[in-house]
Design an enzyme around this catalytic site. Structure first.
Site, PDB file in Angstrom:
ATOM      1  N   LYS C  78       0.860  -1.190   0.000  1.00  0.00           N
ATOM      2  CA  LYS C  78       0.000   0.000   0.000  1.00  0.00           C
ATOM      3  C   LYS C  78       0.892   1.234   0.000  1.00  0.00           C
ATOM      4  O   LYS C  78       1.892   1.290   0.737  1.00  0.00           O
ATOM      5  CB  LYS C  78      -0.910  -0.011   1.232  1.00  0.00           C
ATOM      6  CG  LYS C  78      -1.948   1.109   1.254  1.00  0.00           C
ATOM      7  CD  LYS C  78      -2.837   1.035   2.502  1.00  0.00           C
ATOM      8  CE  LYS C  78      -3.963   2.063   2.458  1.00  0.00           C
ATOM      9  NZ  LYS C  78      -4.840   1.976   3.666  1.00  0.00           N
ATOM     10  N   SER C 159      -9.843   2.357   2.637  1.00  0.00           N
ATOM     11  CA  SER C 159      -8.880   3.042   1.793  1.00  0.00           C
ATOM     12  C   SER C 159      -7.911   2.102   1.064  1.00  0.00           C
ATOM     13  O   SER C 159      -7.270   2.508   0.096  1.00  0.00           O
ATOM     14  CB  SER C 159      -8.048   4.003   2.653  1.00  0.00           C
ATOM     15  OG  SER C 159      -7.277   3.283   3.593  1.00  0.00           O
ATOM     16  N   SER C 183     -10.454   0.160   6.782  1.00  0.00           N
ATOM     17  CA  SER C 183      -9.758   0.245   5.492  1.00  0.00           C
ATOM     18  C   SER C 183      -9.083  -1.035   5.025  1.00  0.00           C
ATOM     19  O   SER C 183      -8.596  -1.091   3.895  1.00  0.00           O
ATOM     20  CB  SER C 183      -8.723   1.370   5.534  1.00  0.00           C
ATOM     21  OG  SER C 183      -9.370   2.619   5.505  1.00  0.00           O
TER      22      SER C 183
END
Ligand SMILES: [Mg+2]
Ligand SMILES: [Zn+2]
Lengths: 95, 483, 491
Positions: C78, C159, C183
């Site tokens: 990420k 997210s 997330s």
């Protein structure tokens, strides 16, 4: 509590975010929408409740007083958008 | 405490409180492993934590906490075993994270006190409100470039103790005495070097004025005053300004101001104008700081003798006047030097020699107690020579100056210059006979009742003996011979 | 069967058996990324050369019979984790060309264990979002499609939408993610994969761009519960550089997956039955509980009376912390700078240009709730409610070993559907946020499809530092669900 345009501008100033006059009304609507929804917390009786700042249920761990870092000015400055020699630079500040 | 400012409308009393930022003595910074030395190359003592890079996190330095606890104990203050770090949020060029990690709601040290002494010898207790740990900011240089400020983060993140006093001071002199006393205590504790020139001790001065018997009026904070003298001048200047404002029918605004020593005035601090909503909240990267009693006790047992205690002991054990004791304990090094000299000797004579000829020579030569003009051992040796009557007091002065010049030990100088005092009565009688012979007329006058001539004969004899005669013996023999 | 379709555990076995090389495996993923990433936009940055180097190094080690837990395993990282020498954006324009001179602890742990990094996965800006639509680098397309409406572009959740989409579309064997309010779990549910947010303090936060420090936790997403366990085993561990990192050993999470649930007590919080909850979610939840009962668990009703206040509490606490955490993006030491007439103007223009609309909203909300006169009414009150929410869980876990709920109130929705109503968007996280406020572990496991053929997930919550029970229960659900559906778009 609902924000008026002046408060929106004050908050933006505190947060150092430039807001065009035209954006104020839209922001005011969005922020008030969120704050209005948040206010359901006022239903909760929190008398005598100790506030909880974080989820970690421990106390602070202390490190030894030894120099283990620094001496990397080049790396610290490598990403700087404004730089003069070994200094960061910003527009002149008057104190 | 009769210091007031006379205005058109009468006398105004001052109310003064000090916030002192004292840089903690530690190897590494409060929340990072970067070094703390003064005067390093710009940004050479900066970690990614100090520069607030993405994802960087603070980890607290145990020694900085210990130093705060020692200082709290040295100020007879309450140590809080539960304290917490908060973020003070504001944007500034030398504040990389956009917040300062400080202790707002729950400081590590609570109320304490400091006793100050004033010139008239009176003493006052000044209350300490709190002491908390916080990060120092970086340094902005505004004079390097016409359009830019330069930022050096070496100081960013260095541990500070903010020591806040009660508004207990009423005169510039009291504020000066408080600052000097606090400095002495910190230096004794070894928690701050107290060097105001290098900025390791900085004072924010809170000043307000009022008519006698009134409650507090609005105060102003004069920031970062960096010498005791300036603190006293800043208070005076700010107080006079406020008196004028009030007397001209105005209102004193609570604000942050700066002192301009050159012009002897204070002026508003522009960069602070709109910074006044700091949005303090608990720093979520840190956890509560919990101290265990055993550790506090251990730190307490390691504390040195502090100036007040030492001064009392000097008065008690060495029989020194309180004033002399006060002078000798002002610096730990001086007190230690004195005790080395005084041990097993005439402590009063030692104090006189130190505060007299020794300090004079030290100042004359621009030396310090760490680099003294004469070693403690030699100074002791000199006192010993007087004590065992090897030399007399007048010769001692001469020997001391020779020691300063040559660095030779006193005994060697006495031998080389043949300054031993003469105690052999034969030699003294011989000298006296010559003097009486050469001054037969005066002898007659003396015998005729002119007693005060006795001093003359002593002087002549000493002169004849190059000052080395034992004064007592000279007297005895003269008395006998003049009979 | 194509290499990209292997699970992480299968690929690891083949690598160790020398049936496949990391170079082949990594090459296959890079090829798939080359084909699909333009469309899915799951990666912001692809580090092909570096990946192939790491793969060759892994093969050399494997050839010598030396291997760590992840030697040769290609992963997506990420883009919130700082990676040394590789641009890190946090999905924002404000970091500009920022290239970290350091490696986050979590990604460093993965490298230590031999992992190969394919690139940096897309995400909502500063992890603020539930649809990946706030990313400055564009939205991510969910590889799943509605049966009736295969052309509609659905969001992957957020997210960690890029991480979840990449794993679902077989563009990585697994990925790192972070979870501040859901997330990890919500995008995992939206993309039909597994994902776990461990206990707060289990994974170091050092070197991960902060959103809300008291809530942020890193964790893995992968296609199976076991794969998540393997990844978490490498990511987790005590880090002296993070004051909130827990100094405790990392258990064998993978082993816990095989434990079974016989005799375990599973809690069902009645307050999670939201009025208006869709029947299919309701049905899936009931189905999951039946599976666990059949597997020998005892289902117990529990009450979490304050969890209905978790979301508004979160939307005070998280923005408050974020407003302070994001103050460092000021155009002085790194990232974007927009010049101004003075320093304050430089700050304001830099942050106005660098932050997107959602980040600005949250920073301003956070600034407001902390500002003079409002702190007590908002922030302090929220902290007290947070204490009550923690107490809810502490009490419930006095009776049960784990709690099972739906992961999300709905399946994936269409791009643009919720962008104009922040609060509607926030409601995505209604089931996931309480775990962040309480700091407890939570996992989403794919459990079925809705009528449109979109994946739905069940959430398993556990006691602090008892991820093992969470893995045991999640694995039991996974076995019973035998979830074998595949996204429409995949390598
Ligand atoms: Mg102050
Ligand atoms: Zn301060």
């Amino acid at each position: 509590m609902s924000l008026d345009p002046a408060t929106v501008r004050r908050i933006a100033r505190l947060a150092r975010i430039h807001v065009e006059e035209a954006e104020v009304a839209k922001l005011q609507g969005e922020l008030n929408g969120i704050l209005g929804w948040i206010e359901q917390l006022n239903e909760v009786n929190v008398d005598g409740v100790e506030p909880l700042a974080g989820a970690a249920q421990m106390s602070l761990r202390m490190r030894d007083d030894v120099v283990t870092d620094g001496g990397i000015a080049d790396q610290v400055l490598a990403n700087a958008p404004g730089r003069a020699g070994a200094f960061f630079t910003v527009p002149k500040v008057v104190e | 405490m009769s210091y007031t400012i006379e205005g058109k409308t009468g006398a105004w009393e001052l109310v003064i409180g000090l916030e002192v930022h004292a840089q903690v003595i530690s190897n590494a910074k409060l929340f990072s492993g970067a070094a703390t030395e003064f005067g390093a190359e710009p940004n050479s003592q900066v970690s990614f934590v100090d520069a607030a890079f993405p994802g960087m996190l603070p980890v607290i330095n145990r020694e900085c906490v210990a130093q705060a606890v020692r200082t709290g104990l040295g100020l007879n203050a309450q140590i809080n075993t539960w304290s917490r770090f908060d973020r003070k949020n504001y944007f500034y060029a030398d504040l990389p994270a956009g917040y300062q990690i400080s202790q707002y709601q729950h400081p590590i040290v609570g109320t304490g006190e400091i006793e100050i002494e004033l010139e008239d010898g009176s003493t006052r207790i000044i209350g300490i409100t709190r002491l908390h740990l916080e990060q120092d900011a970086g340094k902005s240089l505004h004079d390097q470039n016409p359009t830019k400020s330069y930022i050096d983060l070496n100081r960013a993140g260095v541990a500070l103790m903010e020591i806040v006093s009660e508004p207990d001071m009423r005169t510039p002199e009291e504020a000066g005495a408080y600052l000097r006393k606090l400095r002495t205590i910190l230096r004794y504790l070894g928690t701050c070097d107290g060097n105001m020139e290098e900025g390791s001790m900085r004072a924010d001065v809170n000043v307000s004025v009022r008519k006698a018997g009134e409650g507090f009026r609005t105060r102003c904070e004069v920031k970062n005053v960096n010498s005791v003298r300036y603190v006293m001048q800043a208070i005076e200047a700010e107080a006079r300004r406020q008196v004028e404002v009030w007397e001209s029918g105005g209102e004193v605004e609570q604000e942050t101001r700066l002192f301009e020593p050159a012009r002897g005035i204070t002026r508003p601090m522009r960069s602070k104008e709109d910074a006044h909503d700091y949005r303090y909240f608990p720093d979520p990267d840190l956890l509560p700081l919990v101290l265990d009693e055993a550790w506090i006790a251990e730190l307490k047992s390691g504390l040195p003798e502090l100036p007040d205690a030492k001064r009392a002991r000097f008065v008690r054990d060495y029989g020194l006047p309180s004033y002399d004791a006060g002078v000798l304990v002002a610096e730990q090094a001086t007190a230690d030097f004195y005790e080395t000299v005084a041990k097993g000797r005439d402590a009063k004579a030692a104090a006189n020699l130190l505060m007299g000829d020794f300090f004079a020579a030290m100042n004359r030569l621009g030396r310090s107690i760490e680099n003294p003009p004469v070693s403690a051992a030699d100074l002791g040796g000199l006192l010993d020579l007087v004590a065992d009557k090897t030399i007399n007091g007048r010769i001692a002065k001469e020997v001391f100056e020779a020691m300063v010049e040559t660095g030779q030990p006193p005994a060697a100088i006495v031998e080389a210059k043949g300054l031993r005092q003469v105690t052999d009565t034969g030699a003294i009688e011989a000298a006296i006979d010559k003097v009486l012979e050469a001054n037969a007329d005066k002898v007659a006058e003396y015998r005729g009742g002119k007693d005060k001539l006795f001093g003359f004969f002593v002087g002549q004899t000493m002169k004849a003996m190059a000052g080395k005669g034992n004064p007592a013996l000279v007297n005895d023999v003269l008395k006998r011979k003049l009979g | 069967m194509s290499l990209t379709d292997l699970t992480l555990a299968e690929a690891r076995a083949k690598l160790r058996a020398r049936e496949v090389t990391s170079a082949e495996l990594t090459g296959a993923f890079l090829e798939a990324i080359g084909r699909l990433n333009k469309r899915l936009n799951a990666y912001i940055t692809v580090t092909a050369e570096q990946a192939m180097e790491q793969a060759r190094a892994a093969d050399a080690a494997l050839a010598k019979g030396q291997h760590g837990p992840l030697t040769g395993i290609p992963l997506a990282i990420k883009d919130l984790f700082c990676t040394r020498g590789v641009r890190t954006t946090a999905g924002s324009n404000i970091l500009g060309p920022f290239v970290p001179p350091y490696e986050s602890t979590v990604s460093a742990n993965l490298l230590r264990d031999g992992a190969v990094f394919l690139g940096k996965a897309n995400l909502d800006e500063f992890a603020m979002g539930s649809s990946n639509e706030t990313s400055a680098f564009g939205g991510v397309e969910n590889p799943w499609k509605r049966r009736q409406d295969p052309d509609a572009v659905l969001v992957p959740g957020g997210s960690s939408g890029g991480s979840a989409a990449a794993v679902a579309a077989r563009l990585a064997l697994g990925a790192t993610a972070t979870d501040t309010g859901g997330s990890i779990r919500q995008p995992a549910a939206f993309c039909g994969i597994a994902g776990i947010k461990p206990t707060y303090g289990r994974c170091s936060r050092w070197g991960t761009v902060a959103f809300a420090s008291s809530l942020d936790q890193a964790g893995p997403v992968a296609r199976t519960v076991e794969d998540c366990a393997i990844l978490l085993g490498s990511m987790a561990g005590f880090d002296p550089k993070d004051s909130t990192s827990a100094d405790r050993p990392v258990p064998d999470f993978a082993a816990a997956c095989g434990r079974g649930v016989k005799g375990m007590r599973i809690g069902v919080p009645r307050e999670y039955r939201l009025d208006g909850m869709s029947d299919e979610i309701e049905a899936l939840w009931k189905q999951g509980l039946d599976w666990l009962r059949e597997a020998g668990a005892e289902i117990v009703d529990v009450s979490l009376p304050y969890t209905k206040y978790a979301l508004p509490t979160y939307y005070i606490v998280a923005p408050a912390e974020a407003s302070s955490n994001l103050a460092r993006y000021d155009g002085v030491r790194f990232g974007l700078r927009v010049d101004g007439e003075d320093l304050a103007d430089l700050y304001e223009r830099t942050r106005a240009a660098g932050f997107g609309a959602e980040v600005k909203r949250r920073v301003m909300i956070g600034t407001y709730v902390l500002s003079a006169g409002y702190y007590d009414a908002y922030y302090l009150r929220a902290q007290k409610v947070r204490a009550l929410i923690l107490k809810d869980f502490t009490d419930a876990f006095g009776q049960v070993d784990a709690i099972v709920t739906p992961s999300t109130p709905t399946a994936a929705f269409g791009q643009g559907e919720r962008m104009d109503d922040p609060v509607a968007m926030y409601l995505n996280d209604v089931f996931t946020v309480p775990a962040n406020l309480a700091g407890i572990p939570g996992m989403s496991v794919p459990a079925g499809l809705n009528a449109d053929g979109l994946p739905l997930g069940l959430q398993v919550l556990g006691k602090p530092f008892d991820e093992e029970s969470v893995f045991a229960v999640s694995a039991a659900i996974e076995r019973a669900a035998a979830f074998s559906a595949r996204p429409a778009v995949m390598a």
